[in-house]
Motif scaffolding. Structure first.
Motif, PDB file in Angstrom:
ATOM      1  N   ARG A  41      53.825  76.124  29.526  1.00  0.00           N
ATOM      2  CA  ARG A  41      53.899  74.973  30.441  1.00  0.00           C
ATOM      3  C   ARG A  41      52.677  74.099  30.335  1.00  0.00           C
ATOM      4  NH1 ARG A  41      53.783  77.238  35.828  1.00  0.00           N
ATOM      5  NH2 ARG A  41      53.928  79.296  35.013  1.00  0.00           N
ATOM      6  N   GLU A  42      52.910  72.805  30.431  1.00  0.00           N
ATOM      7  CA  GLU A  42      51.791  71.883  30.410  1.00  0.00           C
ATOM      8  C   GLU A  42      51.367  71.605  31.849  1.00  0.00           C
ATOM      9  OE1 GLU A  42      52.255  68.304  28.245  1.00  0.00           O
ATOM     10  OE2 GLU A  42      53.476  69.271  26.740  1.00  0.00           O
ATOM     11  N   GLU A  43      50.085  71.628  32.087  1.00  0.00           N
ATOM     12  CA  GLU A  43      49.542  71.331  33.429  1.00  0.00           C
ATOM     13  C   GLU A  43      48.616  70.144  33.319  1.00  0.00           C
ATOM     14  OE1 GLU A  43      47.655  74.646  35.192  1.00  0.00           O
ATOM     15  OE2 GLU A  43      49.371  75.937  34.959  1.00  0.00           O
ATOM     16  N   PRO A  44      48.889  69.122  34.059  1.00  0.00           N
ATOM     17  CA  PRO A  44      47.975  67.974  34.009  1.00  0.00           C
ATOM     18  C   PRO A  44      46.711  68.291  34.787  1.00  0.00           C
ATOM     19  CG  PRO A  44      49.828  67.511  35.470  1.00  0.00           C
ATOM     20  CD  PRO A  44      50.064  68.847  34.864  1.00  0.00           C
ATOM     21  N   VAL A  88      45.280  67.310  39.251  1.00  0.00           N
ATOM     22  CA  VAL A  88      44.938  68.332  40.229  1.00  0.00           C
ATOM     23  C   VAL A  88      43.597  68.024  40.860  1.00  0.00           C
ATOM     24  CG1 VAL A  88      44.366  70.771  40.512  1.00  0.00           C
ATOM     25  CG2 VAL A  88      46.298  70.102  39.109  1.00  0.00           C
ATOM     26  N   TRP A  89      42.632  67.660  40.029  1.00  0.00           N
ATOM     27  CA  TRP A  89      41.309  67.356  40.575  1.00  0.00           C
ATOM     28  C   TRP A  89      41.341  66.081  41.423  1.00  0.00           C
ATOM     29  CZ3 TRP A  89      38.062  71.001  40.925  1.00  0.00           C
ATOM     30  CH2 TRP A  89      38.017  72.014  39.987  1.00  0.00           C
ATOM     31  N   GLN A  90      42.107  65.102  41.017  1.00  0.00           N
ATOM     32  CA  GLN A  90      42.201  63.877  41.806  1.00  0.00           C
ATOM     33  C   GLN A  90      42.867  64.164  43.152  1.00  0.00           C
ATOM     34  OE1 GLN A  90      44.235  61.073  39.341  1.00  0.00           O
ATOM     35  NE2 GLN A  90      42.377  60.500  38.199  1.00  0.00           N
ATOM     36  N   ASN A  91      43.930  64.977  43.134  1.00  0.00           N
ATOM     37  CA  ASN A  91      44.585  65.338  44.392  1.00  0.00           C
ATOM     38  C   ASN A  91      43.642  66.132  45.293  1.00  0.00           C
ATOM     39  OD1 ASN A  91      46.891  64.063  43.642  1.00  0.00           O
ATOM     40  ND2 ASN A  91      47.943  65.918  42.932  1.00  0.00           N
ATOM     41  N   THR A  92      42.852  67.005  44.683  1.00  0.00           N
ATOM     42  CA  THR A  92      41.911  67.816  45.459  1.00  0.00           C
ATOM     43  C   THR A  92      40.835  66.927  46.079  1.00  0.00           C
ATOM     44  OG1 THR A  92      42.284  69.652  43.966  1.00  0.00           O
ATOM     45  CG2 THR A  92      40.350  69.794  45.355  1.00  0.00           C
ATOM     46  N   ILE A  93      40.304  65.985  45.306  1.00  0.00           N
ATOM     47  CA  ILE A  93      39.277  65.083  45.813  1.00  0.00           C
ATOM     48  C   ILE A  93      39.854  64.200  46.908  1.00  0.00           C
ATOM     49  CG2 ILE A  93      37.823  63.106  45.191  1.00  0.00           C
ATOM     50  CD1 ILE A  93      37.403  64.469  42.463  1.00  0.00           C
ATOM     51  N   ALA A  94      41.075  63.712  46.706  1.00  0.00           N
ATOM     52  CA  ALA A  94      41.710  62.865  47.716  1.00  0.00           C
ATOM     53  C   ALA A  94      41.948  63.659  49.008  1.00  0.00           C
ATOM     54  CB  ALA A  94      43.030  62.305  47.189  1.00  0.00           C
ATOM     55  N   ALA A  95      42.399  64.898  48.850  1.00  0.00           N
ATOM     56  CA  ALA A  95      42.624  65.736  50.033  1.00  0.00           C
ATOM     57  C   ALA A  95      41.312  66.027  50.741  1.00  0.00           C
ATOM     58  CB  ALA A  95      43.314  67.037  49.634  1.00  0.00           C
TER      59      ALA A  95
END
Length: 174
Positions: free
Chosen positions: A26-29, A33-40
Motif C-alpha cells: 500500500r502507498e501511504e502519502p 499525514v504530517w499536514q493533517n497532524t499539524i493542522a489538528a
C-alpha cells in the motif's frame, strides 16, 4: 541461527511511486499525514487558547459577582442599621407626641380653669363696685365659692363664661 527478521520486527515497506523493483505494498502519502497532524495541533491550540480566554473571562466575572455580592451585603447591613435608627426615631417621636398631647390637654384644662377663675373675680369685683361693699376676706371667700359653682354650672349648660353678666350673680351674693 537464523538471521532473517520475522514479520513482527520488520519495518513496513512502502512502494515508491514509479520506481520499479519495489514490492507491491500500500502507498501511504507521508506529507498529508504530517499536514493533517499539524493542522489538528494548530486547531487544538486555537481551541485551548479560546477555552483559556473563556476561563479567564469566567474567573473575572466570578470575581465581579463576588465583589457585587459583598457590596450588596454591605448595603443590606446599612439598610438594616438605618431601618433600626428609623424605628427608634419613630418610637421616640410617638412618645413625644403623646407627651405633647398630654401636656397640651393639661395646659388647656389649666387655662380653662384660670379663665373661669378670672371671670369669677371680675364678676365679684363688679358686684363689689356696684354695691359699694366693704371687703371682708372671709365673706369674699364664701361668695367666691358660690359664684364659682354658678359659673361652672352655666359652663356645663353650654353658656360661654365670658357671657355671664354680673347681674346674674347678684342674687347669689345678697
Amino acid at each position: 541461527m537464523n538471521n532473517e527478521p520475522d514479520a513482527a520486527t520488520q519495518w513496513p515497506v512502502t512502494r515508491l511511486a514509479g520506481v520499479e523493483g519495489t514490492p507491491d505494498v500500500r502507498e501511504e502519502p507521508r506529507d498529508g499525514v504530517w499536514q493533517n497532524t499539524i493542522a489538528a495541533a494548530d486547531h487544538a491550540l486555537e481551541e485551548a487558547s479560546r477555552i483559556q480566554r473563556g476561563v479567564q473571562q469566567n474567573l473575572k466575572l466570578i470575581q465581579e459577582v463576588r465583589s457585587v455580592r459583598e457590596e450588596l451585603r454591605r448595603a443590606h447591613a446599612e439598610i438594616d442599621r438605618y431601618r433600626g435608627m428609623h424605628a427608634r426615631v419613630v418610637v421616640s417621636m410617638r412618645q413625644l407626641e403623646e407627651d405633647h398631647s398630654t401636656e397640651m390637654a393639661q395646659l388647656h384644662a389649666e387655662n380653662e380653669m384660670l379663665l373661669v377663675r378670672h371671670r369669677v373675680y371680675k364678676l365679684l369685683a363688679e358686684h363689689y363696685a356696684v354695691y359699694a361693699l366693704r371687703f371682708d376676706p372671709q365673706v369674699f371667700a364664701e361668695q367666691r365659692d358660690r359664684v364659682l359653682e354658678h359659673v361652672l354650672f352655666q359652663r356645663r349648660r353650654g353658656v360661654p363664661v365670658s357671657q355671664i353678666p354680673a347681674s346674674e350673680i347678684a342674687f347669689l351674693l345678697l
